[in-house]
Design a protein around this motif. Structure first.
Motif, PDB file in Angstrom:
ATOM      1  N   GLY A 479       1.024  -1.333   0.310  1.00 19.81           N
ATOM      2  CA  GLY A 479       0.000   0.172  -0.093  1.00 19.81           C
ATOM      3  C   GLY A 479       0.553   0.979  -0.107  1.00 19.81           C
ATOM      4  N   LYS A 480       2.182   1.009  -0.700  1.00 18.90           N
ATOM      5  CA  LYS A 480       2.760   2.354  -0.802  1.00 18.90           C
ATOM      6  C   LYS A 480       3.156   3.067  -2.072  1.00 18.90           C
ATOM      7  N   ALA A 481       3.177   4.540  -2.080  1.00 14.81           N
ATOM      8  CA  ALA A 481       3.325   4.973  -3.225  1.00 14.81           C
ATOM      9  C   ALA A 481       4.520   4.908  -3.756  1.00 14.81           C
ATOM     10  N   ILE A 482       4.808   4.818  -4.996  1.00 12.94           N
ATOM     11  CA  ILE A 482       5.921   4.418  -5.405  1.00 12.94           C
ATOM     12  C   ILE A 482       6.142   5.743  -6.769  1.00 12.94           C
ATOM     13  N   LEU A 483       7.445   6.515  -7.198  1.00 14.45           N
ATOM     14  CA  LEU A 483       7.500   7.686  -8.447  1.00 14.45           C
ATOM     15  C   LEU A 483       8.862   6.767  -8.854  1.00 14.45           C
ATOM     16  N   LEU A 484       8.359   6.083  -9.392  1.00 15.44           N
ATOM     17  CA  LEU A 484       9.917   5.131 -10.237  1.00 15.44           C
ATOM     18  C   LEU A 484      10.486   6.136 -11.809  1.00 15.44           C
ATOM     19  N   VAL A 485      11.686   6.646 -12.100  1.00 16.76           N
ATOM     20  CA  VAL A 485      12.200   7.046 -12.594  1.00 16.76           C
ATOM     21  C   VAL A 485      13.025   6.738 -13.363  1.00 16.76           C
ATOM     22  N   SER A 486      12.743   6.201 -14.878  1.00 12.65           N
ATOM     23  CA  SER A 486      14.249   4.972 -15.550  1.00 12.65           C
ATOM     24  C   SER A 486      14.802   5.582 -16.855  1.00 12.65           C
ATOM     25  N   VAL A 487      15.741   5.526 -17.396  1.00 15.22           N
ATOM     26  CA  VAL A 487      15.021   5.852 -19.114  1.00 15.22           C
ATOM     27  C   VAL A 487      15.319   4.468 -19.739  1.00 15.22           C
ATOM     28  N   GLU A 488      15.048   3.182 -19.109  1.00 15.52           N
ATOM     29  CA  GLU A 488      14.928   2.078 -19.743  1.00 15.52           C
ATOM     30  C   GLU A 488      13.493   1.578 -20.030  1.00 15.52           C
ATOM     31  N   LEU A 489      13.216   2.067 -21.059  1.00 15.00           N
ATOM     32  CA  LEU A 489      11.995   1.217 -21.355  1.00 15.00           C
ATOM     33  C   LEU A 489      11.123   0.273 -20.935  1.00 15.00           C
ATOM     34  N   ASP A 490      11.898  -0.464 -21.726  1.00 11.37           N
ATOM     35  CA  ASP A 490      11.048  -1.935 -20.463  1.00 11.37           C
ATOM     36  C   ASP A 490      10.710  -2.418 -19.176  1.00 11.37           C
ATOM     37  N   GLU A 491      12.048  -1.464 -18.523  1.00 13.88           N
ATOM     38  CA  GLU A 491      11.424  -1.289 -16.920  1.00 13.88           C
ATOM     39  C   GLU A 491      10.546  -0.701 -16.922  1.00 13.88           C
ATOM     40  N   ILE A 492      10.703   0.423 -17.250  1.00 13.80           N
ATOM     41  CA  ILE A 492       9.131   1.070 -17.420  1.00 13.80           C
ATOM     42  C   ILE A 492       7.930   0.780 -17.095  1.00 13.80           C
ATOM     43  N   MET A 493       7.904  -0.266 -17.956  1.00 13.17           N
ATOM     44  CA  MET A 493       6.752  -0.806 -19.290  1.00 13.17           C
ATOM     45  C   MET A 493       5.987  -2.205 -18.188  1.00 13.17           C
ATOM     46  N   SER A 494       7.372  -2.765 -17.629  1.00 16.26           N
ATOM     47  CA  SER A 494       6.532  -3.842 -16.916  1.00 16.26           C
ATOM     48  C   SER A 494       6.673  -3.173 -15.385  1.00 16.26           C
ATOM     49  N   LEU A 495       7.019  -2.948 -15.448  1.00 16.42           N
ATOM     50  CA  LEU A 495       6.199  -1.855 -13.748  1.00 16.42           C
ATOM     51  C   LEU A 495       5.581  -1.394 -12.853  1.00 16.42           C
ATOM     52  N   SER A 496       5.402  -0.210 -14.270  1.00 17.86           N
ATOM     53  CA  SER A 496       4.681   0.330 -13.365  1.00 17.86           C
ATOM     54  C   SER A 496       3.151  -0.157 -13.669  1.00 17.86           C
ATOM     55  N   ASP A 497       2.084   0.947 -13.207  1.00 21.09           N
ATOM     56  CA  ASP A 497       0.340   0.624 -13.065  1.00 21.09           C
ATOM     57  C   ASP A 497       0.433   2.032 -14.272  1.00 21.09           C
ATOM     58  N   ARG A 498       0.616   3.497 -14.081  1.00 19.86           N
ATOM     59  CA  ARG A 498       0.648   4.268 -15.242  1.00 19.86           C
ATOM     60  C   ARG A 498       1.939   4.974 -15.455  1.00 19.86           C
ATOM     61  N   ILE A 499       1.743   5.207 -16.482  1.00 23.18           N
ATOM     62  CA  ILE A 499       3.231   6.229 -17.076  1.00 23.18           C
ATOM     63  C   ILE A 499       3.362   7.378 -18.049  1.00 23.18           C
ATOM     64  N   ALA A 500       4.173   8.082 -16.772  1.00 25.26           N
ATOM     65  CA  ALA A 500       4.066   9.652 -17.632  1.00 25.26           C
ATOM     66  C   ALA A 500       4.325   9.527 -17.924  1.00 25.26           C
ATOM     67  N   VAL A 501       4.964  10.529 -19.294  1.00 23.96           N
ATOM     68  CA  VAL A 501       6.207  10.691 -19.818  1.00 23.96           C
ATOM     69  C   VAL A 501       6.530  11.976 -20.158  1.00 23.96           C
ATOM     70  N   MET A 502       8.241  11.887 -20.029  1.00 20.24           N
ATOM     71  CA  MET A 502       8.454  13.895 -19.968  1.00 20.24           C
ATOM     72  C   MET A 502       9.520  14.099 -20.427  1.00 20.24           C
ATOM     73  N   PHE A 503       9.354  14.818 -21.113  1.00 20.89           N
ATOM     74  CA  PHE A 503      10.029  16.058 -21.286  1.00 20.89           C
ATOM     75  C   PHE A 503      10.494  16.817 -22.132  1.00 20.89           C
ATOM     76  N   ASP A 504      11.541  17.709 -22.135  1.00 29.80           N
ATOM     77  CA  ASP A 504      12.134  19.177 -21.676  1.00 29.80           C
ATOM     78  C   ASP A 504      10.935  19.950 -19.899  1.00 29.80           C
ATOM     79  N   GLY A 505      11.123  18.991 -19.475  1.00 28.94           N
ATOM     80  CA  GLY A 505      10.806  19.283 -18.520  1.00 28.94           C
ATOM     81  C   GLY A 505       9.217  19.679 -18.518  1.00 28.94           C
ATOM     82  N   ARG A 506       8.915  18.777 -19.350  1.00 32.51           N
ATOM     83  CA  ARG A 506       7.485  18.916 -18.721  1.00 32.51           C
ATOM     84  C   ARG A 506       6.767  17.662 -19.258  1.00 32.51           C
TER      85      ARG A 506
END
Lengths: 555, 369, 329
Positions: A479-506
């Motif tokens: 029941g904890k909240a987790i904010l995951l940052v990774s440059v490995e797209l595979d890792e993001i895809m397989s771990l995340s429940d939601r995915i936000a994409v960041m570009f140029d500070g937005r």
């Protein structure tokens, strides 16, 4: 199946990659025989043999620490092999230094670019390959040649731009141009796609294909199975300093390669159930960060992370993800509104540091464990207290209670299976995976409400990757909240429940992993939100010309 | 490469460095036409051959303990405090003011106050460079050097104006008799041991206490932990919530205070008045002492005694031969050079040697690249 | 203050700026290549001693100059050995060099001359004598004869521009030469690169070690000139610790100049001007305002701190400065 045991030392081991193209009698562009190298007690390369035919792309795959980079450093004259020989186009060649490698026609694109940041592209290209004592004629000649090369291979770069103003993709091109300017016909690329968007990576592989058609030989070092499968003709697998197999890519599969890399069966997917998100733990509204140079690194980021979910932030390194983690972790100041469990936290001033964040229940696994997460010269037990050293349990009066810290360390080492299980070993003497386990143990065992995680598996061996992923998912399930940052797209895809994409500070938008794919995320990572239409590489490049970010983390 | 045992790192290598420095110093002695072995014999005899020699040796050592600890504490935070000289000069001023302007009933009270005064003034002189480093990023090496020059100008000014005693010399009046610290000969006489006259005084004990306190600070307290963590990695310190400004300021204040404490030995213990220069390069010797002592208080103590012996021996050498006192500066420079800057010259071959020994019983290690 | 006084202060500014300028350019070559050098002071000092000593012994200032440069080169090599070959701490090496110079010069001076650590006074061919530009003497004589205000301007020529030693003119010439070498030659490109990212230079097949040694030796040559000028041009012989912190001021000037040759000239002239003014204040009675002599003495150091604290907060040093180069992938 065409496995060859290279330990037999038979030089003819590698299969001819392109049947029909080249006759059996063709000489390999590059051939290594019996290369061994040790650093003190550590054997980094043991009796390595490779043959690579001209006009092919050869992959070398292996885990972190398998000895790939040592091997390439030997090829580029950085290290001298203890034993073995190198043959270039059939001729035995000694490579005592980089100069020799260059004259043998070897060009290398390092993982960490070797560019002078405040020089122009042109200056970087001519550096070391000038034509005379005066600069002007060299630069003029290089300008002409550069134009030719970029037309020929689709390697367009502005010759007078300063490196520090270029995006990483462009910088990589400069590295390739450097090699071509020196008339390299064997090009070695070390983990070239780590900093690229999928579209840029595709473009890079098209360039490499073009070079291959021109007859250049390419060696691609990577840990990404997909790249090997998609681009190479032949592939060698390295494990613990040894070459465990050389095989035709068409004859193998990712599962097989992974097993060869690790030495046992590996799970390529993360096992996890659907998330049960609860109330929001972290609420970020219009977060802005301006760095010391006055550049705006975060330009109004808003997001929520709820109990029991993992929000993954995808993006090319240097688009503000590091700053997001740093400002949330209290390492940097920002403007905007951040609520943790509904209560605001200070983003500036004396009550905005990592210590106060920890008191608010924020754990932080930083992106760079060697620079930030650990003190490399401290013992394991000293590192276990790091960041929590003012915990009353660790102190007795004005002095630190070392016995208590050590007892706690023993417990954490046992629980997280840190090897060797030695609290008196300095952090730098642990392997990357075990270093990361120490950090994770420290942060997870504090039972944080919110865990910030940056690049959790960078430079970590596959065994540890599985373990770390399991731990993160387990924390979510508590029941904890987790904010995951990774440059490995595979890792993001397989771990995340939601995915936000960041570009140029937005943030470019959010997607559910089940409803998106790599292509869509890749376009968003390049700043293109209209992901339905057709987009060419030129558009991606235009968008990526000036990404901001902290260069030390772009790896 | 971690195959070198700890004793080699903390003992063998510093010792080899010292031997190298002494050999080169010997060559310098030969160069100026003297017999280095005879010079060595004179120095050893002069430094430790009598209670007189020991008295002076330990008197000098007391100065170097304070300045050496000052440099060592700053080194732990990766700060190179070259300003020990100026901080010690200001510390001397603080000690002098305490002794001159308060009528103390007993030396022990005066000592306590002088410790406070010296530490305060020394710390204050380190505060400005520390602030500039912490807040403005001005390199502390350059600013502390500048502050050495400014300190000496300040003292010159004070000693020809407001603090000047009647007479020709630029110095203060003698301190009241009540502030005189007990000398070693007084202490030893009280327990019936005959000890020659020397300026060795109770400040030496203060120095020993300072060593212990610094050890406690660096290796046993939270602050020390933070100082060491900051010194190892600034981004990591930020990650752990350790304030850069706080560490730089506090570390430099402690460092400056330690340097300032030198004043109780040199000014209150020996000269009994403030001169234009009571420090006489001890602030710089602290750099050599700290490097030799590997930043550890025990090491600093031993290195301080060694340099104390060197100073006392050097004085005897000048007295008995034509080798000028500057010989000590040369030896000191060579010690800094070999232990501080040319360390790898000795370390690399030694660690290779241990590696070769270690290889006979190989330990399995994960391959790394 | 009349016009002539101003000119005289400027004239003295030039003389005092030259040793700073040589030392500053010396530091510039070294630091641009990534080798931080706080041993400028020491190198100047040995050069000052050996140039004065050899000039005193042979009567030839040119032999003295060579000896001074040679001594500074040897010290530069020590610094190179420590910071390039043995990857030691460059600051500590610099400190050691300064002490070594301070002790050695007095030691040898005492051994050779027995004059309390100084060399005999130099005169005649043992010193660099001033060069009178054509017509300077005639103009000065004319100025002395006629008190017309128009003639005053001529002092710029006969006082400020003329009447310096050859090394002064060499020093000014060194500025454009340094600029040209750094920004217009292959060597300069590589030198700047090695101070920014030695890895780039190394992988381009150029020896980092050789480049850095070259930079350190150029630094030795220039600090040799600085020291020689000090003892045989500005003064007439060597006295103990005669550099008096000039090496450090040159370093401050280098930071102030943001590691650029032309700015370095400006910074050194400024610091030279400060020294010239403070020398002048020693003898000039201000009357109403009483500035302590000691304050004037400390002024250059105080100003350096002020400058370091304020104006150059964002001066970006060469990126690889101070770090030994270790090969890595």
């Amino acid at each position: 199946m065409a496995f060859q045991d290279t330990d037999t030392g038979r030089p003819g081991a590698a299969p001819d990659p392109s049947p029909g193209n080249r006759g059996d009698g063709a000489t390999p562009a590059i051939e290594l025989r019996g290369i061994s190298k040790s650093f003190g007690p550590v054997q980094a390369n043991k009796d390595i043999a490779i043959r690579v035919m001209p006009g092919t792309i050869h992959g070398i795959i292996g885990e972190n620490g398998a000895g790939k980079s040592t091997l390439m450093s030997i090829l580029y004259g950085f290290y001298k092999a203890d034993a073995g020989e190198i043959r270039i186009h059939g001729k035995q060649t000694a490579i005592p230094d980089s100069q020799a490698a260059i004259s043998a026609g070897i060009g290398m694109v390092f993982q960490h670019f070797k560019l002078v940041e405040n020089f122009t592209v042109l200056e970087n290209v001519v550096l070391g390959a000038e034509d005379g004592a005066l600069l002007r004629p060299s630069l003029a000649k290089a300008r002409k040649l550069l134009k030719q090369l970029s037309d020929e291979y689709e390697l367009h770069v502005e010759p007078d731009a300063k490196i520090e103003d270029l995006g990483v993709g462009m910088q990589q091109r400069v590295e390739i141009l450097k090699a071509l300017y020196r008339q390299a016909d064997i090009l070695i690329l070390d983990e070239p796609t780590g900093v690229l968007t999928p579209a840029e990576a595709d473009h890079l592989f098209r360039i490499l294909d073009g070079l291959k058609r021109e007859g250049k030989t390419i060696i691609l070092i990577t840990h990404k199975l997909r790249e090997i499968m998609e681009t190479t003709d032949t592939v060698s697998v390295m494990r613990r300093g040894e070459m465990t197999a050389t095989v035709r890519t068409a004859d193998t599969s990712p599962e097989e390669l992974a097993e060869l890399m690790v030495g046992r069966k590996v799970l390529l997917r993360v096992d996890k159930t659907a998330a049960q998100p609860g109330a929001p733990v972290l609420q970020v509204e219009d977060l802005r960060v301006v760095d010391s140079q006055g550049v705006e690194r975060l330009r109004g980021v808003s997001l929520d992370v709820r109990r029991g979910e993992i929000l993954g932030i995808a993006g090319v390194a240097g688009n503000g993800q590091s700053e997001l983690l740093e400002v949330l972790g209290g390492m940097r100041e920002g403007q905007g509104r951040v609520l943790v469990n509904g209560e605001p936290i200070d983003l500036t001033g004396t009550r905005s540091d990592a210590r106060t964040r920890r008191r608010r229940g924020i754990g932080h696994v930083p992106e760079d464990r060697q620079r930030e997460g650990l003190i490399m010269n401290f013992y394991a037990w000293e590192n276990v207290a790091f960041g929590y050293h003012d915990d009353p349990a660790y102190n007795r009066g004005p002095l630190m209670d070392q016995a208590a810290i050590r007892a706690d360390t023993e417990a954490k080492i046992a629980k997280f299976d840190v090897r060797p299980a030695n609290a008196w070993q300095e952090a730098r003497n642990f392997s990357g995976g075990n270093q990361q386990k120490i950090v994770i143990a420290r942060e997870l065992e504090r039972n944080p409400d919110l865990l910030l995680v940056g690049q959790p598996t960078r430079g970590v061996d596959i065994g540890a990757i599985e373990f770390i992923h399991e731990q993160i998912v387990a924390l979510r399930d508590q029941g904890k909240a987790i904010l995951l940052v990774s440059v490995e797209l595979d890792e993001i895809m397989s771990l995340s429940d939601r995915i936000a994409v960041m570009f140029d500070g937005r943030l470019m938008g959010e997607r559910l992993p089940s409803e998106t794919d790599e292509r869509e995320l890749g376009l968003m990572m390049a700043g293109i939100s209209d992901t339905g239409g057709d987009h060419d590489i030129a558009e991606v490049e235009r968008n990526l010309a000036h990404p901001s970010g902290d260069p030390h983390k772009e790896s | 490469m971690d195959k070198m045992p700890k004793w080699a790192d903390v003992l063998l290598i510093p010792l080899l460095n010292l031997v190298l420095a002494l050999v080169v110093s010997g060559l310098v002695v030969v160069l100026i036409g003297q017999d280095p072995f005879e010079a060595m014999a004179i120095m050893v005899r002069g430094a430790v051959g009598s209670t007189y020699g020991w008295g002076y040796t330990l008197y000098y050592a007391t100065n170097f303990i304070f300045t050496g600890l000052a440099v060592a504490v700053a080194f732990h935070a990766q700060l190179f405090n070259i300003g020990g000289e100026g901080q010690a000069q200001l510390g001397s001023l603080g000690v002098a003011l305490v002794c001159l302007f308060v009528p103390w009933p007993h030396w022990s009270l005066a000592l306590a106050a002088a410790i406070a005064g010296g530490a305060l003034f020394g710390a204050a002189w380190a505060a400005i460079p520390a602030y500039l480093q912490a807040k403005r990023g001005s390199h502390i090496v350059i600013t502390t050097i500048m502050f050495n020059f400014i300190a000496s100008a300040l003292l010159v000014y004070l000693l020809i104006s407001s603090l000047k005693a009647p007479g020709m010399a630029p110095e203060t009046a003698r301190f009241p008799e009540a502030t005189r610290l007990p000398f070693a000969q007084d202490v030893f006489a009280a327990i019936g041991i005959d000890w020659s006259r020397s300026p060795l005084n109770v400040s030496f004990l203060v120095g020993l206490a300072a060593c212990w306190l610094v050890w406690l600070l660096i290796w046993r307290t939270r602050l020390g932990y933070e100082i060491r963590a900051y010194g190892q990695s600034e981004p990591a310190a930020r990650y752990a919530g350790i304030s850069q400004v706080k560490i730089v300021m506090v570390t430099m204040l402690i460092s400056g205070a330690l340097a300032g404490l030198m004043g109780i030995n040199a000014v209150m213990g020996e000269q009994q008045r403030l001169l234009q220069d009571n420090v006489l390069g001890a602030g710089f010797v602290g750099i050599a002492v700290s490097l030799m002592g590997r930043g550890h208080p025990v090491g600093v103590l031993l290195a301080a005694i060694l340099f104390g012996a060197l100073y006392q021996g050097g004085a005897e050498l000048e007295f008995e031969t034509s080798v000028p006192r500057e010989m000590i500066v040369v030896i000191q420079a060579l010690v800094i050079l070999f232990t501080g800057a040319l360390d790898n010259m000795v370390r690399d071959p030694v660690s290779r040697m241990f590696l070769r020994w270690g290889r006979r019983k190989p330990t399995p290690q994960p391959a790394g690249d | 203050m009349d016009f002539l006084t101003v000119i005289q202060i400027l004239d003295s500014t030039v003389r005092l700026a030259i040793p700073l300028l040589f030392a500053c350019l010396a530091g510039l070559f070294s630091e641009r290549a990534g080798i931080v050098d706080i041993g400028l002071e020491g190198k100047m000092l040995v050069a000052a001693f050996f140039s004065a000593a050899v000039a005193a012994l042979t009567g030839s200032v040119w032999l003295g100059l060579l000896a001074g440069i040679a001594a500074a080169l040897i010290f530069a090599l020590i610094h190179g050995l420590a910071s390039i070959t043995f990857r030691g701490d460059q600051l500590i090496s610099g400190v050691a060099i300064n002490f070594l110079a301070s002790g050695m010069t007095v030691l040898i001076a005492q051994d050779w001359f027995s004059q309390g650590g100084r060399t005999p006074s130099l005169s005649g061919t043992g010193r660099f004598n001033s060069i009178d530009l054509p017509g300077a003497n005639a103009l000065e004589a004319a100025h002395a004869a006629a008190e017309s205000p128009g003639m005053g301007l001529s002092a710029i020529y006969w006082e400020l521009l003329s009447g310096h030693t050859i090394l002064v003119y060499v020093g000014f010439l060194a500025v454009p030469i340094t600029w040209w070498v750094l920004f217009r030659t292959r060597f300069g490109l590589r030198l700047r690169a090695v101070g920014e990212n030695p890895g780039a230079v190394d992988t381009a097949g150029v020896s980092v070690v050789r480049l850095r040694y070259a930079a350190v030796l150029i630094c030795g040559l220039l600090s040799g000139l600085a020291g020689a000028y000090l003892a045989t041009g500005l003064a007439a012989g060597f006295t103990r610790d005669m550099t008096a912190g000039r090496g450090y001021i040159a370093l401050a000037a280098l930071i102030f100049a943001k590691w650029r040759p032309v700015y370095a000239l400006g910074a050194c002239l400024l610091f030279g001007f400060l020294q010239a003014v403070s020398n002048r204040f020693n003898v000039i009675d201000l009357g109403l305002i009483e500035i302590p002599n000691a304050f004037v003495l400390a002024l250059p150091y105080i100003l350096t701190v002020v400058i370091l604290a304020g104006f150059v907060g964002k001066a970006i040093p060469p990126r690889a400065g101070g770090q030994p180069y270790v090969k890595e992938r």
